[in-house]
Design a protein around this motif. Structure first.
Motif, PDB file in Angstrom:
ATOM      1  N   ARG A   1     -15.380 -20.401   9.007  1.00  0.00           N
ATOM      2  CA  ARG A   1     -16.061 -21.518   8.365  1.00  0.00           C
ATOM      3  C   ARG A   1     -15.211 -22.390   8.597  1.00  0.00           C
ATOM      4  O   ARG A   1     -13.884 -22.941   8.404  1.00  0.00           O
ATOM      5  CB  ARG A   1     -15.898 -20.396   7.301  1.00  0.00           C
ATOM      6  N   VAL A   2     -14.810 -22.890   9.717  1.00  0.00           N
ATOM      7  CA  VAL A   2     -14.063 -24.014  10.064  1.00  0.00           C
ATOM      8  C   VAL A   2     -14.355 -25.610   9.598  1.00  0.00           C
ATOM      9  O   VAL A   2     -15.271 -26.061  10.470  1.00  0.00           O
ATOM     10  CB  VAL A   2     -13.300 -23.880  11.781  1.00  0.00           C
ATOM     11  N   LYS A   3     -14.142 -26.290   9.160  1.00  0.00           N
ATOM     12  CA  LYS A   3     -13.925 -27.364   9.564  1.00  0.00           C
ATOM     13  C   LYS A   3     -14.217 -28.689  10.236  1.00  0.00           C
ATOM     14  O   LYS A   3     -13.346 -29.093  10.342  1.00  0.00           O
ATOM     15  CB  LYS A   3     -13.615 -28.340   7.415  1.00  0.00           C
ATOM     16  N   LEU A   4     -14.731 -29.151  11.368  1.00  0.00           N
ATOM     17  CA  LEU A   4     -14.743 -29.315  12.325  1.00  0.00           C
ATOM     18  C   LEU A   4     -15.647 -31.160  12.139  1.00  0.00           C
ATOM     19  O   LEU A   4     -16.704 -31.101  11.782  1.00  0.00           O
ATOM     20  CB  LEU A   4     -15.414 -28.963  13.343  1.00  0.00           C
TER      21      LEU A   4
ATOM     22  N   LEU B   1      -3.940 -11.143  15.501  1.00  0.00           N
ATOM     23  CA  LEU B   1      -4.746 -11.674  16.214  1.00  0.00           C
ATOM     24  C   LEU B   1      -4.950 -13.211  16.378  1.00  0.00           C
ATOM     25  O   LEU B   1      -5.839 -13.816  17.668  1.00  0.00           O
ATOM     26  CB  LEU B   1      -6.059 -10.516  16.460  1.00  0.00           C
ATOM     27  N   GLY B   2      -4.917 -14.031  15.652  1.00  0.00           N
ATOM     28  CA  GLY B   2      -5.351 -14.913  15.725  1.00  0.00           C
ATOM     29  C   GLY B   2      -6.632 -15.383  15.109  1.00  0.00           C
ATOM     30  O   GLY B   2      -6.982 -16.610  15.280  1.00  0.00           O
ATOM     31  N   ILE B   3      -6.447 -14.958  14.554  1.00  0.00           N
ATOM     32  CA  ILE B   3      -8.112 -14.634  13.674  1.00  0.00           C
ATOM     33  C   ILE B   3      -8.244 -16.303  12.687  1.00  0.00           C
ATOM     34  O   ILE B   3      -7.354 -15.525  11.687  1.00  0.00           O
ATOM     35  CB  ILE B   3      -8.578 -13.922  13.286  1.00  0.00           C
ATOM     36  N   TYR B   4      -9.051 -17.114  12.587  1.00  0.00           N
ATOM     37  CA  TYR B   4      -8.790 -17.790  11.499  1.00  0.00           C
ATOM     38  C   TYR B   4      -9.439 -17.427  10.056  1.00  0.00           C
ATOM     39  O   TYR B   4      -8.687 -17.267   8.805  1.00  0.00           O
ATOM     40  CB  TYR B   4      -9.432 -19.417  12.487  1.00  0.00           C
ATOM     41  N   ASP B   5     -10.757 -17.228  10.472  1.00  0.00           N
ATOM     42  CA  ASP B   5     -11.392 -16.853   8.961  1.00  0.00           C
ATOM     43  C   ASP B   5     -11.886 -14.892   9.118  1.00  0.00           C
ATOM     44  O   ASP B   5     -13.419 -15.113   9.554  1.00  0.00           O
ATOM     45  CB  ASP B   5     -12.453 -17.939   9.037  1.00  0.00           C
ATOM     46  N   THR B   6     -11.042 -14.038   8.856  1.00  0.00           N
ATOM     47  CA  THR B   6     -11.790 -12.588   8.217  1.00  0.00           C
ATOM     48  C   THR B   6     -12.882 -12.584   7.721  1.00  0.00           C
ATOM     49  O   THR B   6     -14.075 -11.463   7.384  1.00  0.00           O
ATOM     50  CB  THR B   6     -10.756 -11.725   8.108  1.00  0.00           C
TER      51      THR B   6
ATOM     52  N   THR C   1     -15.148 -12.200  19.561  1.00  0.00           N
ATOM     53  CA  THR C   1     -14.892 -13.257  18.907  1.00  0.00           C
ATOM     54  C   THR C   1     -15.848 -14.276  17.923  1.00  0.00           C
ATOM     55  O   THR C   1     -16.466 -13.664  17.484  1.00  0.00           O
ATOM     56  CB  THR C   1     -16.201 -14.016  20.428  1.00  0.00           C
ATOM     57  N   GLU C   2     -14.477 -15.518  17.299  1.00  0.00           N
ATOM     58  CA  GLU C   2     -14.924 -16.101  16.348  1.00  0.00           C
ATOM     59  C   GLU C   2     -15.902 -17.246  16.821  1.00  0.00           C
ATOM     60  O   GLU C   2     -15.405 -17.919  17.443  1.00  0.00           O
ATOM     61  CB  GLU C   2     -13.529 -16.103  15.859  1.00  0.00           C
ATOM     62  N   ILE C   3     -16.666 -17.496  16.188  1.00  0.00           N
ATOM     63  CA  ILE C   3     -17.694 -18.921  16.522  1.00  0.00           C
ATOM     64  C   ILE C   3     -17.471 -19.915  15.619  1.00  0.00           C
ATOM     65  O   ILE C   3     -18.369 -19.085  14.251  1.00  0.00           O
ATOM     66  CB  ILE C   3     -19.404 -18.088  17.071  1.00  0.00           C
ATOM     67  N   PRO C   4     -16.876 -20.418  15.316  1.00  0.00           N
ATOM     68  CA  PRO C   4     -17.190 -22.024  13.714  1.00  0.00           C
ATOM     69  C   PRO C   4     -18.828 -21.287  13.676  1.00  0.00           C
ATOM     70  O   PRO C   4     -20.049 -22.600  14.699  1.00  0.00           O
ATOM     71  CB  PRO C   4     -16.576 -23.150  14.787  1.00  0.00           C
ATOM     72  N   LEU C   5     -18.865 -22.167  12.558  1.00  0.00           N
ATOM     73  CA  LEU C   5     -20.492 -22.173  11.928  1.00  0.00           C
ATOM     74  C   LEU C   5     -20.976 -23.784  12.067  1.00  0.00           C
ATOM     75  O   LEU C   5     -19.604 -24.608  11.456  1.00  0.00           O
ATOM     76  CB  LEU C   5     -20.127 -21.289  10.207  1.00  0.00           C
ATOM     77  N   LYS C   6     -22.135 -24.506  11.895  1.00  0.00           N
ATOM     78  CA  LYS C   6     -22.436 -25.611  12.036  1.00  0.00           C
ATOM     79  C   LYS C   6     -22.485 -25.809  10.820  1.00  0.00           C
ATOM     80  O   LYS C   6     -22.376 -26.836  10.379  1.00  0.00           O
ATOM     81  CB  LYS C   6     -24.236 -25.610  12.775  1.00  0.00           C
ATOM     82  N   THR C   7     -23.122 -24.301   9.705  1.00  0.00           N
ATOM     83  CA  THR C   7     -23.301 -25.290   8.320  1.00  0.00           C
ATOM     84  C   THR C   7     -22.445 -24.163   7.535  1.00  0.00           C
ATOM     85  O   THR C   7     -22.706 -22.702   7.923  1.00  0.00           O
ATOM     86  CB  THR C   7     -24.561 -25.695   8.352  1.00  0.00           C
TER      87      THR C   7
ATOM     88  N   ILE D   1     -19.003 -27.812   6.641  1.00  0.00           N
ATOM     89  CA  ILE D   1     -18.808 -27.032   5.683  1.00  0.00           C
ATOM     90  C   ILE D   1     -18.596 -27.433   4.293  1.00  0.00           C
ATOM     91  O   ILE D   1     -17.343 -27.863   3.804  1.00  0.00           O
ATOM     92  CB  ILE D   1     -17.328 -26.283   5.930  1.00  0.00           C
ATOM     93  N   ASP D   2     -19.885 -27.020   3.322  1.00  0.00           N
ATOM     94  CA  ASP D   2     -18.976 -27.132   1.774  1.00  0.00           C
ATOM     95  C   ASP D   2     -18.667 -26.151   1.180  1.00  0.00           C
ATOM     96  O   ASP D   2     -19.129 -25.176   0.335  1.00  0.00           O
ATOM     97  CB  ASP D   2     -20.433 -27.594   1.555  1.00  0.00           C
ATOM     98  N   ARG D   3     -17.106 -26.275   0.808  1.00  0.00           N
ATOM     99  CA  ARG D   3     -16.614 -25.259   0.324  1.00  0.00           C
ATOM    100  C   ARG D   3     -15.452 -26.458  -0.329  1.00  0.00           C
ATOM    101  O   ARG D   3     -14.822 -27.116  -0.471  1.00  0.00           O
ATOM    102  CB  ARG D   3     -15.507 -24.364   1.257  1.00  0.00           C
TER     103      ARG D   3
END
Length: 241
Positions: A121-124, A153-158, A206-212, A129-131
């Motif tokens: 859940r990366v807000k780009l 490991l450099g993970i943003y959002d476990t 692999t960490e994938i930013p969600l579109k929504t 990302i409605d949080r």
């Protein structure tokens, strides 16, 4: 039978489960099977997921006699699945991460031949990302602690509840019960690191930013769960050191 099965744990979700969205997905989808797990619900959840399971042979339901928590509910479902599947994933029943997003994560896993794909859940600028602000900041503090002091490991959002894992890897990572209720995602990644090594994780997770992503509200995580986090962190440090 599809190549990917997505597990959806459900505990007293009768008022939140998006029946029509699941129905539309089931009726149109052939690439992904759905596996609903009723985690000892006391409301009408069992009847709702039974109705969904009747819509297609690609949809299944598992009913647990008592509430065991999200981590163990998912683990029980993983243990039930056979090797006909190439990938196993899981998704929250409230569809904070949409079915379209889990399709996208699955497609990325297949295209890039990645054994562990997780939503983030990366807000780009091009994401929605409605949080809630409070939840965002508390989540970032927890996530920063987790990666800095536990995973490294450099993970943003476990804690995003949308993941796709290769079948054999999932069977291995879910083999043993988890030590914590809310941080089992952290335990999954830590088990991968301890079993396969840091280079493996850096190459294959692999960490994938969600579109929504939408904050549905009425979170199952209570204030008591938050207060127990230091104890959970201690359990993880002690067990996986």
């Amino acid at each position: 039978m599809a190549n990917t099965c997505i597990i959806i744990p459900c505990y007293n979700e009768a008022s939140r489960i998006a029946f029509s969205e699941f129905q539309n997905f089931i009726e149109k989808q052939t690439d992904i099977d759905l596996y609903f797990v009723n985690d000892g619900s006391t409301d009408d959840t069992q009847n709702i997921i039974n109705s969904l399971a009747k819509l297609s042979s690609n949809t299944k339901a598992l009913h647990l006699a008592k509430n065991v928590g999200k981590a163990e509910a998912i683990r029980q479902a993983v243990l039930q699945l056979d090797a006909a599947y190439k990938r196993i994933g899981y998704l929250d029943a409230d569809l904070s991460t949409s079915l379209q997003e889990i399709e996208r994560l699955n497609a990325i896993a297949i295209k890039n031949n990645k054994p562990f794909v997780m939503g983030s859940r990366v807000k780009l600028v091009d994401t929605q990302i409605d949080r809630r602000l409070k939840r965002h900041y508390s989540g970032r503090i927890i996530a920063t602690y987790i990666d800095t002091f536990i995973l490294k490991l450099g993970i943003y959002d476990t804690q995003c509840g949308a993941k796709i894992i290769e079948y054999r890897l999932a069977k291995d990572l879910f083999k043993q019960p988890f030590k914590t209720k809310w941080l089992f995602d952290v335990e999954l990644i830590l088990r991968a690191k301890l079993s396969y090594g840091t280079p493996y994780c850096l190459d294959n997770i692999t960490e994938i930013p969600l579109k929504t992503w939408k904050d549905i509200g009425k979170s199952k995580i209570t204030g008591f769960d938050i207060m127990k986090l230091p104890i959970d962190f201690f359990k993880i440090h002690k067990h996986y050191r």
